[in-house]
Write a protein that holds these residues in place. Structure first.
Motif, PDB file in Angstrom:
ATOM      1  N   MET A   1      21.926  38.508  21.707  1.00 40.36           N
ATOM      2  CA  MET A   1      21.033  37.729  22.550  1.00 40.36           C
ATOM      3  C   MET A   1      21.628  37.521  23.945  1.00 40.36           C
ATOM      4  N   GLY A   2      20.892  37.928  24.960  1.00 37.80           N
ATOM      5  CA  GLY A   2      21.334  37.680  26.328  1.00 37.80           C
ATOM      6  C   GLY A   2      22.196  38.770  26.933  1.00 37.80           C
ATOM      7  N   ASP A   3      22.504  39.821  26.172  1.00 35.14           N
ATOM      8  CA  ASP A   3      23.308  40.915  26.734  1.00 35.14           C
ATOM      9  C   ASP A   3      22.488  41.696  27.752  1.00 35.14           C
ATOM     10  N   LEU A   4      23.161  42.139  28.775  1.00 33.07           N
ATOM     11  CA  LEU A   4      22.478  42.862  29.845  1.00 33.07           C
ATOM     12  C   LEU A   4      22.326  44.335  29.459  1.00 33.07           C
ATOM     13  N   VAL A   5      21.134  44.870  29.676  1.00 30.59           N
ATOM     14  CA  VAL A   5      20.931  46.294  29.418  1.00 30.59           C
ATOM     15  C   VAL A   5      20.310  46.941  30.648  1.00 30.59           C
ATOM     16  N   GLU A   6      20.491  48.239  30.720  1.00 36.21           N
ATOM     17  CA  GLU A   6      19.811  48.994  31.758  1.00 36.21           C
ATOM     18  C   GLU A   6      18.684  49.756  31.083  1.00 36.21           C
ATOM     19  N   ILE A   7      17.486  49.584  31.608  1.00 35.32           N
ATOM     20  CA  ILE A   7      16.331  50.285  31.062  1.00 35.32           C
ATOM     21  C   ILE A   7      15.925  51.345  32.079  1.00 35.32           C
ATOM     22  N   GLU A   8      15.855  52.573  31.599  1.00 32.57           N
ATOM     23  CA  GLU A   8      15.522  53.659  32.507  1.00 32.57           C
ATOM     24  C   GLU A   8      14.307  54.407  31.996  1.00 32.57           C
ATOM     25  N   SER A   9      13.366  54.656  32.899  1.00 32.08           N
ATOM     26  CA  SER A   9      12.192  55.448  32.551  1.00 32.08           C
ATOM     27  C   SER A   9      12.147  56.622  33.522  1.00 32.08           C
ATOM     28  N   PRO A  10      11.231  57.580  33.310  1.00 31.14           N
ATOM     29  CA  PRO A  10      11.132  58.667  34.283  1.00 31.14           C
ATOM     30  C   PRO A  10      10.793  58.158  35.682  1.00 31.14           C
ATOM     31  N   ALA A  11      10.263  56.930  35.784  1.00 30.09           N
ATOM     32  CA  ALA A  11       9.828  56.445  37.089  1.00 30.09           C
ATOM     33  C   ALA A  11      10.823  55.511  37.759  1.00 30.09           C
ATOM     34  N   GLY A  12      11.761  54.976  37.022  1.00 30.84           N
ATOM     35  CA  GLY A  12      12.686  54.051  37.660  1.00 30.84           C
ATOM     36  C   GLY A  12      13.605  53.408  36.651  1.00 30.84           C
ATOM     37  N   LYS A  13      14.465  52.513  37.150  1.00 35.60           N
ATOM     38  CA  LYS A  13      15.321  51.799  36.215  1.00 35.60           C
ATOM     39  C   LYS A  13      15.593  50.391  36.719  1.00 35.60           C
ATOM     40  N   LEU A  14      15.956  49.529  35.793  1.00 35.75           N
ATOM     41  CA  LEU A  14      16.251  48.147  36.137  1.00 35.75           C
ATOM     42  C   LEU A  14      17.201  47.597  35.085  1.00 35.75           C
TER      43      LEU A  14
END
Lengths: 728, 286, 195
Positions: free
Chosen positions: A624-637
């Motif tokens: 809970m609360g861990d930071l992740v990077e989410i990446e799609s073909p259109a961008g990442k955050l």
């Protein structure tokens, strides 16, 4: 023993003390306050007494009637208008929190012009109108009205009518923008029920509601009207308790309240609905009107559909059993289920299931043929490509923030950069306005005139009147006022199309026009006065005016699964963006009450998050609360995760409406914008944005994110808080 | 002191409040409550609750007189979520009232658990005694960024640093209704008083009224077989009655648990383990 | 043993003499403190500005006294609202338009100045309760309480003053005494005024 000299000393001490005391008394006086005095008191002015004004809530397109408590000339509280057919006295969190927009410390207090260095400086209305009318006039004279683009939202009131007349007279382009549009639902209604517009769903009289992704208690269409109906559906006067089944990959607020939650694989909802429709036909539920559908022989078998949707066959069969036995069933489709690349087909399959069950005319009724026609992805891309080739001279952003609300992949932000002049009509320097050359400060909806055709109305035309409940706080104008003043300055065809003095005159004139076009008789002035009192005009429609359900329609198309942007090996998860009641697509982010309202499912405040299934979290080593990077073909955050069991293991769910670049102190820089991950996918039939058809990859960043949650334990631990005999 | 303890003993006797004119009671039907949070915002707007800010939220300094608690049950895919709005239960046998050394919290003749701001000296004992965790202490004097202060409700005191506060059942609305009824020389009619939360509820899950009137909507709700009191075993005699959600028990739902069946019990520790690093910010601990 | 007593006496005197400046200092300090309390009390009793200067030298003596205009003609909301309210400039001008004989007096000129500038008159509050007290005029008027009971003989005041001898500076015991004496229903319940 005590000398005279001492006595003098004591007396002097006493004297000094008295002096100090007097001084303290002077300093300590209650500060003088002045009384509230008026020059000429406004009508209904009564100090110390609440005055309630009925008006319209404009925080979402549902068009709820609200009552606003006003004391000493200031709006204090918003409640639902009890005599309004849509809200019936209820009001959602967002509507009530709209007072935060009215009194927002970051609200613009005058027109602003860009200073060329990324900032804005206050300007006068005259300067703004001078520059804007000069630009527009030059374009008009050169016959280049097409180089003007007006971007607005999906409301249906006379304010929008003014905008569309303005752009028509100018020869400009008008785009109605929203992330989640009604286009697919309108297409399905046209194909399967045979009428224009959106259906009215009667949840209150249903004994079984099966919802494919429609979060009708949270954010879908008209949440207050549906919530009122849901209250009756559960514990209504008829003594029957309806059963609710929710089919969606991530548990929405509606899913949390459902009797059963079926986490179907994203994009398979249409096929499941069609298989259920075929099954109902096999069980003999269809009437004469679907006799020409050939038993929907093209549909999948229940077993096939269940396997594709990744739901145990036993549960699908049990659902089929319930549907077959229901007296007044109702099937809803919406949200992500209607936002794949085959969204319109999926919603047609849902409508077909309704039709087989005999819902049309009962729990599904035709509405007045009036629904917004939104810009499709090709429309938006046309705007972007025109801008890219330098053919956009002026963009008028009328109360929309597409640079935040819509995916970056559609190219709107780049288009705004390329346009010669961008003018935003807004109360805040939001993400789009920060790219503008002018930001014209607009009124709160509580300070001006307008109206909206409220949905859902059934069998009648429900128009809600919007009127000012208090005087303007700042030097602002409404969008309609701005358009009318521009029209007057431009003269010619534009001024002819909009000859009205201000928003009040225009609204009244529009009502008179509709009054005449409906052929209503009676005293219009009296009717308008009544509408001002009641806040709503609920006109029964004459015979033949309302749309009807076609007796026979062709069978629904096959409902193939949605196609997703991004390969499964590279992007193993499906991104499930969802709209929450408070934030919507971004409208609620600058309201502190909304930022502080814990999200109902996760109790997160001040920021956004990504929902991850416990199994997935374990696999990726996430807590809970861990930071992740989410990446799609259109961008990442990057965003912190919330681990909970209400989401499929192959799905990552993210709320929309967060992650603003601007929009004031409460919104700016909070959370991440899920829309920026979305690929420019569109529905194969309608061209509507397929906002639930993007795959993503997830990477743990090995650190904690900024996740603020309220509340304590998420399990009752046997404390019987939810009632004796355990949990339900 | 003996007079005070006598009074305390008196109103701890069963039926004591039936002798009074009104006995304000709230019934919340959990079968209708959707957890949407409209009531939370309504309360914040009506009662001048401060905007505490993200930093204070992280410290657990939330100031919400009414909150919606949510409880998970089961495991994916047979997971279920339930909501329950928790506010001051206006207990007839209120633990907080015994605790206060200066009687800043007491029970009044309408069955309301009152909190007198100008008498409160801020010992915070009441909050420790409250089993529902619905008392909130003002650690700071909160301010409103101009012009947000123009929204403040003139009928409700803005509290400052050092004072305990909690749900009042919107006593300003009760007082107003009683005043109007007095004008006409009658009792307050059923449904005439609506606290902000009950008024705003989009599903009409919250019903408010006088329990002494056996025909009132709230009395009818109290007779429902689903009615129960939260933490009844503590014998606090709350004035908030909940109606249990009428959903079928999770694993009796059709199709049954289609995974390994050992879910309900086994799920508890596992689910708890899924959030090991969660900040246990008990919202009401002041 | 007299010698020893003498010695003791000498010592005690010398100690006292040595400590004399300290004692004097202490007594002076005590006198300052006592004096400060007396001064503060005196300020509250006699010097506190219970009679603030108003933006217009408006005389209740002329309006309510000589001309016998009822209180609620101008303070029109007293019987239906928490606050009695002050009249709008429009109300003042409404009468004074027709009173040509006083039109050129300087205070009336001020009134018309506010009228022409379109401003309200910033009247200064004379009677005020703290923000945690929700005093409501309406129930008091309903119960037949005379305005003068709390506000004093306003009709005899050229400039309105808060008469501490009448209302004990609007302190709570004065409210409670009246509520008790008049047996006001729930009149001693805190929630009647504090919420």
């Amino acid at each position: 023993m005590v000398s005279r000299r001492d006595i003098f000393k004591y007396a002097a001490g006493g004297g000094v003390g008295v002096g100090v005391g007097l001084l303290l008394g002077e300093v300590n006086q209650r500060p003088l306050e002045t009384l509230l005095s008026t020059h000429i008191p406004p009508e209904d002015f009564s100090p110390g007494i609440d005055t309630w004004y009925n008006t319209l809530c404009r925080m979402c397109p549902a068009g709820c009637g609200i009552s606003v408590k006003v004391r000493e000339g200031r709006a204090k509280k918003i409640e639902g208008n009890a005599s309004h057919p849509v809200s019936r006295g209820g009001a959602c969190a967002l509507g009530q929190a709209s007072l935060n927009a009215l009194y927002n410390p970051d609200r613009l207090r005058s027109p602003m012009r860009a200073d060329g260095e990324g900032g804005f400086i206050p300007a006068s209305w005259d300067e703004a109108f001078d520059e804007l009318s000069a630009r527009l006039g030059a374009l008009q004279a050169a016959g280049m009205g097409r180089r003007v683009w007006v971007l607005t939202g999906g409301a249906l009131g006379s304010g929008e009518e003014a905008l569309s007349r303005f752009s028509e007279a100018l020869g400009a382009n008008l785009l109605r923008l929203a992330l989640d549009t009604t286009a697919n639902e309108q297409a399905a209604a046209k194909a399967i029920y045979g009428f224009e517009g959106l259906p009215h769903y009667d949840i209150a009289s249903a004994d079984l509601v099966v919802s494919f992704g429609a979060d009708f208690l949270g954010s879908w269409r008209s949440p207050i009207a549906y919530a009122k109906a849901y209250g009756e559906f559960r514990q209504g006067a008829n003594g029957r308790r309806g059963h609710l089944a929710q089919i969606e990959p991530r548990m929405s607020l509606t899913g949390a309240n459902a009797d059963e939650w079926l986490p179907a694989r994203p994009g398979t909802e249409g096929a499941l609905a069609l298989a259920l429709a075929a099954e109902m036909l096999r069980r003999g539920r269809g009437g004469e009107d679907v006799a020409n559908w050939g038993g929907l022989s093209g549909a999948m078998s229940l077993a096939g559909a269940a396997e594709q949707a990744d739901i145990p066959l036993a549960r699908v069969e049990a659902l089929a059993e319930r549907l077959a036995a229901a007296e007044t069933p109702l099937v809803l489709g919406g949200g992500a289920a209607g936002a794949g690349t085959r969204g319109a087909a999926a919603l047609s399959a849902v409508a077909a299931l309704n039709r087989v069950l005999g819902a049309p005319g009962g729990t599904v009724r035709p509405n007045l043929g009036h629904a917004a026609s939104y810009a499709s992805v090709p429309d938006i891309e046309a705007f972007a490509s025109q801008a890219a080739s330098g053919n956009v001279s002026l963009v008028l952003l009328a109360g929309v923030d597409p640079a935040h609300d819509l995916p970056d992949s559609l190219g709107i932000r780049r288009a705004l950069e390329r346009a010669e002049l961008v003018v935003s009509l807004d109360s805040f320097i939001n993400d789009s306005a920060s790219q503008a050359d002018w930001v014209l400060a607009t009124d709160s909806f509580l300070e001006t005139w307008g109206d909206d055709i409220s949905s859902p109305g059934a069998g009648s035309l429900t128009v809600t009147l919007q009127q000012p409940v208090q005087e303007r706080l700042f030097d602002t104008l409404s969008i309609t006022d701005i358009v009318l003043r521009l029209a007057a300055r431009l003269g010619g065809a534009v001024a002819q199309a909009l000859p009205h003095a201000d928003a009040q005159a225009f609204t009244r004139a529009e009502w008179a026009r509709v009054w005449q076009s409906l052929g209503l008789n009676g005293d219009f002035n009296e009717r308008f006065r009544l509408a001002q009192q009641n806040g709503v005009w609920d006109a029964p429609l004459a015979e033949g005016m309302a749309d009807t359900i076609s007796p026979e329609v062709p069978p629904p198309p096959a409902a193939p699964g949605s196609e997703f942007a991004g390969g499964e090996s590279e992007y193993p998860f499906v991104l499930h963006p969802f709209v929450t009641q408070g934030f919507r697509e971004g409208q609620g982010a600058n309201l502190p009450w909304i930022q502080e309202l814990p999200d109902p499912l996760t109790s997160v405040v001040y920021g956004s998050w990504a929902e991850v299934n416990p199994a997935t979290a374990e696999q990726l080593g996430l807590g809970m609360g861990d930071l992740v990077e989410i990446e799609s073909p259109a961008g990442k955050l990057s965003v912190p995760v919330v681990v909970h069991p209400g989401v499929r293991p192959d799905v990552i769910a993210m709320p929309l409406g967060h992650g603003h670049r601007g929009n004031g102190r409460y919104a700016k820089g909070r959370g991440a914008n899920a829309a920026s991950l979305l690929a420019a996918q569109s529905d194969s039939a309608t061209g509507a944005l397929a906002w639930a058809a993007t795959r993503v990859a997830l990477k743990a960043l090995g650190k904690r994110g900024r996740l603020t949650r309220t509340g304590g334990l998420s399990r009752t631990l046997g404390r019987q808080i939810l009632g004796p005999g355990g949990e339900h | 002191m003996s007079k005070i303890t006598d009074t305390l003993r008196q109103y701890r006797a069963d039926g004591y409040f039936a002798e009074f004119d009104y006995h304000w009671t709230m019934a919340i039907d959990l079968d209708q409550c959707t957890g949407c949070g409209a009531c939370v915002v309504a309360c914040q707007a009506e009662n001048n609750l401060p905007i505490v800010g993200e930093k204070r939220m992280r410290q657990g300094r939330e100031m919400k007189w009414l909150r919606v608690e949510r409880y998970w049950e089961g495991d994916y895919p047979d997971a279920r979520l339930s909501f329950i709005p928790i506010l001051c239960q206006q207990c007839d046998k209120a633990p907080c009232e015994i605790a206060c050394p200066v009687f800043a919290t007491y029970h009044n003749q309408d069955g309301l658990n009152a909190q007198v701001y100008n008498r409160c000296i801020g010992t915070r004992t009441c909050a420790v005694y409250c089993p529902y965790e619905v008392r909130f202490f003002n650690w700071f004097t909160y301010t409103w960024d101009e012009p947000l202060e123009q929204q403040l409700n003139p009928d409700v005191t803005v509290r400052e640093k050092g004072v305990m506060e909690k749900c009042t059942f919107c006593v300003q609305r009760i007082n107003r209704a009683k005043d109007l009824a007095r004008d006409e020389g009658r009792r307050v009619a059923d449904g005439e008083v609506q606290p902000a939360c009950a008024q705003s509820c989009p599903t009409d899950a919250i019903v408010f009224g006088d329990r002494n009137d056996t025909d009132s909507a709230v009395s009818r709700k109290m007779r429902d077989p689903r009615a129960y009191e939260v933490l009844k075993e503590l014998n606090t005699a709350p004035s908030v009655v909940y109606l249990k959600n009428a959903r079928e028990p999770l694993h009796a739902a059709d199709g049954g648990g289609h995974h390994d069946g050992a879910n309900a019990q086994a799920a508890e520790p596992r689910a708890a383990a899924a959030e090991p690093r969660m900040v246990e910010a008990e919202s009401a601990v002041t | 043993m007299p010698r020893r007593q003498e010695w003791e006496l000498t010592l005690s005197i010398s100690v006292f003499e040595a400590a004399r400046p300290v004692f004097t200092g202490l007594i002076v300090a005590a006198m300052v403190v006592v004096g400060a309390f007396v001064g503060h009390w005196a300020h509250g009793a006699w010097l506190n500005d219970h009679t603030p200067v108003q933006p217009i030298e408006f005389s209740h003596e002329v309006h309510a006294g000589e001309n016998e205009i009822p209180c609620q003609y101008c303070h029109a909301w007293a019987d239906r609202s928490a606050s009695a309210g002050v009249p709008s400039v429009e109300t003042c001008v409404g009468c004074h338009k027709g009173l040509a004989e006083v039109r050129d007096r300087p205070e009336i000129e001020k009134l018309f100045g506010y009228w022409e500038r379109g401003e309200g008159i910033p009247w200064v509050k004379v009677h005020d309760t703290p923000d945690f007290v929700h005093f409501r005029h309406k129930p008091h008027i309903r119960a037949g309480v005379e305005c003068q009971t709390c506000h004093g003989p306003v009709e005899a005041m050229a400039r309105v003053t808060r008469r501490v001898d009448i209302n004990e500076d609007l302190r709570m015991p004065w409210c409670i005494d009246c509520h008790t004496e008049e047996q006001v229903a729930n009149g001693r319940d805190c929630l009647t005024c504090h919420y």
